[in-house]
Design a protein around this motif. Structure first.
Motif: not given
Ligand SMILES: NC(=O)c1ccc[n+]([C@@H]2O[C@H](COP(=O)([O-])OP(=O)(O)OC[C@H]3O[C@@H](n4cnc5c(N)ncnc54)[C@H](OP(=O)(O)O)[C@@H]3O)[C@@H](O)[C@H]2O)c1
Length: 327
Positions: A157-160, A179-181, A239-241, A265-269
């Motif tokens: 993913g974009g962030l990961a 990954v999922r698949r 925990l980032v999303g 937890g971490f949220s950049i915004g």
């Protein structure tokens, strides 16, 4: 200026391309002629109305977009260290709106120069904000130590996808992605510095006896609790999303003291605006890792008028990189 406006919470067809007055930078801000605006899952969640009661996030009509690249158009009062015409990229601490436009106004403290870096604006906006987020999460929150093992969920993913490169740059001994698949893993993960990518549904068996010091979780839901048995004592989970969209998921907290584990937890915004002094070093670390070829995310460019299509692609999943809009 041209802007893609969210006219109401709902499906992607709430977008309208509109002409709006050019925004003017206030003290401590810069105006940027935007060449590329990043699109993220958070933009989709906000447009869907999931965060409509959260203070500090916009209500319709608004222009989404957290991160842009372009050139400095004008400087607000008191801004030093940047000049008009300078190529720049912004970090994600600028509020949840304003990017999907031909002109954006952001805090100068969240603006990093691209001059002399050799990083093109599309790659910069796709990678720098998330790599800076990964740097701050790994250093200030998870306190990643040299020689530690890192597990990254939703690995492509974009962030990961910014995490393996930043973790390597910080001295991690091993970085594994989930990954999922599994079928997607080989082709797309090859550009990223993972030691291995495994299917999340095969946890914990696929990881054998390995135990991880840091788990990065932008996905949430089942994979979050399935990670607890593969964490080393004193392991930290970031925990980032919640890309899974599983908002009801709960964690058995007794498993944390039993395993000597921490969830952080971490949220950049919500972090950077109160710690703007951390932005410059995070941007430098991000650009260093990109320069070392450690953050190689694929970029899909779409015209600004196709903001709705960009959101549809993200909602379908498996973008496999980042979408950027070109005003
Ligand atoms: N904390 C912060 O500061 C910060 C910053 C940026 C973003 N975020 C958050 O991070 C999350 C990801 O954002 P993004 O922009 O990186 O999104 P993205 O590029 O769309 O990536 C989401 C990833 O999650 C995976 N995924 C989705 N549902 C899943 C499930 N049920 N099980 C396993 N994997 C699943 C996707 O896999 P597929 O490829 O298989 O679909 C994809 O790899 C969002 O919740 C966003 O709000 C947080």
């Amino acid at each position: 200026m041209r802007a893609a406006v969210v006219t109401g919470f709902g499906e992607p067809d709430v977008f309208e391309l509109r002409e709006l007055p050019d925004p003017v930078p206030g003290p401590g801000q810069v105006a940027i002629d935007v060449s590329h605006a990043a699109v993220g899952l958070i933009d989709v969640f906000v447009r869907q109305g999931l965060y409509k009661d959260r203070e500090g996030l916009p209500l319709p009509p608004y222009v989404p977009g957290l991160e842009v690249a372009g050139t400095v158009r004008a400087l607000g009062g008191g801004v030093a260290g940047l000049r008009v015409g300078e190529p720049v990229v912004t970090l994600s601490g600028t509020g949840a709106d304003g990017g999907y436009a031909s002109v954006a106004v952001v805090d100068a403290a969240m603006t990093a120069s691209l001059e002399g870096t050799g990083v093109d604006p599309a790659s910069a906006v796709a990678a720098v904000p998330n790599a800076a987020t990964a740097y701050l999460a790994l250093t200030e929150v998870a306190h990643l130590g040299r020689g530690e093992r890192v597990l990254v969920h939703g690995a492509l993913g974009g962030l990961a996808s910014a995490f393996p490169g930043m973790a390597r740059d910080l001295g991690a001994a091993e970085v594994v992605g989930t990954v999922r698949r599994a079928s997607l893993a080989d082709a797309r993960a090859s550009a990223l510095p993972y030691d291995e990518v495994v299917a999340g549904e095969e946890l914990p068996g696929a990881l054998g006896e390995r135990r991880f010091d840091v788990v990065v979780d932008p996905v949430g839901g089942r994979v979050r609790t399935d990670s607890l048995p593969v964490m080393a004592p004193l392991g930290r989970m970031l925990l980032v999303g919640n890309a899974s969209g599983d908002w009801e998921h709960t964690v058995p907290t007794n498993a944390l003291w039993g395993g000597s584990l921490a969830m952080l937890g971490f949220s950049i915004g919500f972090y950077l605006p109160s710690h703007p002094e951390r932005a410059a070093s995070a941007a430098r670390a991000a650009l260093r890792a990109i320069g070392r070829g450690l953050v190689g995310i694929a970029v899909q460019a779409l015209p600004l008028a196709e903001a709705a299509e960009a959101h549809r692609r993200i909602e379908r999943g498996s973008v496999g990189g980042r979408i950027v809009l070109t005003p």
